[in-house]
Design a protein around this motif. Structure first.
Motif, PDB file in Angstrom:
ATOM      1  N   PHE A 187       0.572  -1.187  -0.146  1.00  0.00           N
ATOM      2  CA  PHE A 187      -0.026   0.041   0.046  1.00  0.00           C
ATOM      3  C   PHE A 187       1.078   0.999   0.134  1.00  0.00           C
ATOM      4  O   PHE A 187       0.205   2.618  -0.407  1.00  0.00           O
ATOM      5  CB  PHE A 187      -0.705  -0.112   0.849  1.00  0.00           C
ATOM      6  N   LYS A 188       2.091   0.887   0.217  1.00  0.00           N
ATOM      7  CA  LYS A 188       3.669   2.000   0.395  1.00  0.00           C
ATOM      8  C   LYS A 188       3.220   2.793  -0.535  1.00  0.00           C
ATOM      9  O   LYS A 188       3.483   3.719  -1.255  1.00  0.00           O
ATOM     10  CB  LYS A 188       4.650   1.456   1.068  1.00  0.00           C
ATOM     11  N   ASP A 189       2.691   1.732  -1.859  1.00  0.00           N
ATOM     12  CA  ASP A 189       2.994   2.168  -3.494  1.00  0.00           C
ATOM     13  C   ASP A 189       1.023   2.876  -3.843  1.00  0.00           C
ATOM     14  O   ASP A 189       0.948   1.343  -4.336  1.00  0.00           O
ATOM     15  CB  ASP A 189       3.154   1.112  -4.594  1.00  0.00           C
ATOM     16  N   LEU A 190       1.660   4.316  -3.782  1.00  0.00           N
ATOM     17  CA  LEU A 190       0.758   5.007  -3.881  1.00  0.00           C
ATOM     18  C   LEU A 190      -0.359   4.384  -5.033  1.00  0.00           C
ATOM     19  O   LEU A 190      -1.400   4.049  -5.431  1.00  0.00           O
ATOM     20  CB  LEU A 190       0.948   6.420  -3.887  1.00  0.00           C
ATOM     21  N   ALA A 191       0.385   3.888  -6.115  1.00  0.00           N
ATOM     22  CA  ALA A 191      -0.202   3.875  -7.735  1.00  0.00           C
ATOM     23  C   ALA A 191      -0.429   2.596  -7.537  1.00  0.00           C
ATOM     24  O   ALA A 191      -2.020   2.236  -7.490  1.00  0.00           O
ATOM     25  CB  ALA A 191       0.790   4.581  -8.724  1.00  0.00           C
ATOM     26  N   LYS A 192       0.451   1.367  -7.553  1.00  0.00           N
ATOM     27  CA  LYS A 192      -0.451   0.380  -8.000  1.00  0.00           C
ATOM     28  C   LYS A 192      -0.658  -0.581  -6.891  1.00  0.00           C
ATOM     29  O   LYS A 192      -1.742  -1.799  -7.144  1.00  0.00           O
ATOM     30  CB  LYS A 192       1.058  -0.353  -8.840  1.00  0.00           C
ATOM     31  N   GLY A 193       0.011   0.105  -5.896  1.00  0.00           N
ATOM     32  CA  GLY A 193      -0.345  -0.669  -4.738  1.00  0.00           C
ATOM     33  C   GLY A 193      -1.576  -0.156  -3.780  1.00  0.00           C
ATOM     34  O   GLY A 193      -2.831  -0.925  -3.705  1.00  0.00           O
ATOM     35  N   PHE A 194      -1.920   1.335  -3.694  1.00  0.00           N
ATOM     36  CA  PHE A 194      -2.893   1.877  -2.390  1.00  0.00           C
ATOM     37  C   PHE A 194      -4.196   1.857  -4.044  1.00  0.00           C
ATOM     38  O   PHE A 194      -5.669   1.263  -3.984  1.00  0.00           O
ATOM     39  CB  PHE A 194      -2.696   2.691  -1.510  1.00  0.00           C
ATOM     40  N   ALA A 195      -3.985   2.566  -4.856  1.00  0.00           N
ATOM     41  CA  ALA A 195      -4.736   2.491  -5.851  1.00  0.00           C
ATOM     42  C   ALA A 195      -5.522   1.783  -6.309  1.00  0.00           C
ATOM     43  O   ALA A 195      -6.801   1.548  -6.031  1.00  0.00           O
ATOM     44  CB  ALA A 195      -4.590   3.617  -6.512  1.00  0.00           C
TER      45      ALA A 195
END
Lengths: 335, 335
Positions: A187-195
DNA sequence: CTGTTAGCGCTTTCAG
DNA sequence: CTGAAAGCGCTAACAG
């Protein structure tokens, strides 16, 4: 030893200024003079020194590109788009890998700036305060490629990751699936993880279903983790009929886990994801996925940067490129 | 506007030369002075101008890399090795795609030279007379990466493609296979196309067998052509028990053609190749292949170039890196 | 340990 | 259409 503009001037009997003009295609030179100069250039084997030119003109016609990892196919496809457009506008590219490490990113930004690049293209994970600080010390334009930051003050081009994930999950929903597992990323990866995780949640809830935490696993975006997380779902006997992996690589890993367990895709379990890397059409079954236009992301970013570098008027500095569902063979209607 | 070394000198009450010394870590500066200078640098936000430095010192600490296609995984893995080592020795990389087009290659070599790179790394197909001519006009070292040329006068690093192919085919022979098809690549590509073909021929002949022309098809190194050529073998009812594809991509295509026809790998037909791209361990069955150390080829080339750039003594300028048979699951003993 | 002084090779006013 | 001359920001002797 090295032949300079001065040598050419002497050889052709004109001044340095004139030689400079012909080398730079300045129209204010009489054809005859131009020819004399060209002859001298030919004869002496003169090659302009771009460094000297850069110092005098304060333009280097090179742009810096910071990229997480050039050996990762996603980024290398983006990089190709960047390079093609750069080349088209006569810019060269200085490439620096950052491994998504903040320290390294800041460091390469600085050395790129020391090299007097005319612009900077930043691809990477999260843009922090420190990044913004580093960008501020730059006197050249910067564009974020495949990322963006909160304030939306820095020009960027990317896709709508949340919507892409939403569309993928909805495609599953439309085929009648209800028990849809998620193989997500950090989730720390905003684009691929969280979004993309958010897109999953939203699609599930939009369909009036409730999110089942047991059906969520987070991997690291790579093949092995997709394989492993899927194996976990299989072994823990979760009753899933479909899985959404946030990257193609993880989806392919999941497919193999399913196949290794003696089950079939999509007959027993459907699989979908986001990306559309080249490999998605080099597996069995062919992977159904939401395509992210990698090459275009790079190309459009670079095009935007070229405009910024010549102070051209920009109509839109936060660009969201379209994504598209590519129906192949890894999803089947639930009967 | 921009703060120069002169501003720092004035601010800290020393000369430009001294500032230059502290910036370049010259030990001949009194600690106190050094501190004063650092303070001024900090205060003014001074950033050295690498272009000016390059002009004055005639060193740019950047190397040019010409690469066929950065979005091709083979090359991007090599590029990663190049970049890592370059970075380790404080060099930056200017990357140019050439698409293996001779015109483009020559052209980028020239612009790279204009940019005054300290060295050049050339990856690509064939090195022609024209290339050699272009190299000759350079006053900086050049190393060929993943290629070499006849005369062996230009430093290079590569694997022994013929031997690698030979070993692959021999592995098949050792498992009892006799009817071995070849999916080759364009012979104009000396390394992957011709040399690997030669390795096949040699292995077959060494085993006392005769080459069967009907069992030879040439593709374009990519997945689709592997698929297509295999399909051809299958449909033309050639009695093959194994196939050697000169690249992993073609081998994977071949595997899928076999599977699509309802047959199994390796039970019905064995498949082997050369490369060991990441995808080789992301398919079912896992691909048996002869590994070519992509990353190392890049790393070693760059290391060699760094030595050449500082006129270090070179023991060996034609480097052949070892290859290795990776036994996975796509080859089975013929019973 | 520090300062002075030439350039590096080119672009760019400014004149003419 | 062409030339003279002043830098661009830094390094590298050389001198002290």
């Amino acid at each position: 030893m090295t032949v300079t503009i001065y040598d050419v001037a002497r050889e052709s009997g004109v001044s340095m200024a004139t030689v400079s003009r012909v080398v730079n295609n300045n129209p204010n030179v009489k054809p005859q003079t131009r020819k004399k100069v060209f002859d001298a250039i030919e004869k002496l084997g003169y090659r302009p020194n771009a460094v000297a030119r850069g110092l005098a003109s304060k333009k280097t016609t090179t742009v810096g590109v910071v990229i997480p990892d050039i050996s990762n196919t996603i980024f290398s496809e983006v990089a190709r788009g960047v390079e093609d457009i750069a080349n088209m506008y006569r810019y060269n590219i200085i490439l620096c890998n950052s491994d998504k490490k903040k320290e390294k990113e800041i460091q390469v930004i600085n050395t790129l700036l020391e090299k007097q690049v005319d612009g900077l293209l930043f691809m990477g994970g999260t843009v922090t305060e420190d990044h913004i600080h580093a960008f501020k010390t730059a006197s050249v334009p910067i564009v974020l490629c495949g990322t963006k930051e909160e304030s939306e003050n820095i020009p960027s081009v990317d896709i709508d990751h949340e919507k892409a994930a939403f569309d993928a999950v909805q495609a599953l929903l439309n085929e009648g699936h209800r028990d849809i597992a998620l193989i997500g990323g950090n989730f720390k990866d905003l684009a691929k993880g969280f979004a993309r995780y958010q897109g999953y949640i939203k699609a599930i809830e939009d369909a009036g279903l409730t999110v089942n935490e047991d059906l969520i696993q987070v991997g690291n975006f790579r093949y092995d983790s997709g394989l492993e997380k899927m194996k976990y779902f299989l072994e823990s006997n979760q009753n899933v009929t479909a899985v959404f992996a946030v990257t193609d690589e993880m989806a392919i890993g999941a497919i193999h886990a399913i196949q290794d367990a003696g089950l079939k895709v999509p007959e027993d379990i459907s699989v979908i994801s986001v990306d559309n890397i080249r490999m998605a059409s080099m597996v069995r079954p062919l992977l159904t996925t939401v395509a992210q236009p990698m090459y275009d992301i790079g190309a459009v970013s670079m095009r935007l940067l070229t405009k910024l570098m010549v102070n051209e008027e920009i109509e839109q500095s936060q660009i969201i490129l379209p994504h598209e569902l590519i129906q192949r063979n890894s999803v089947k209607r639930l009967t």
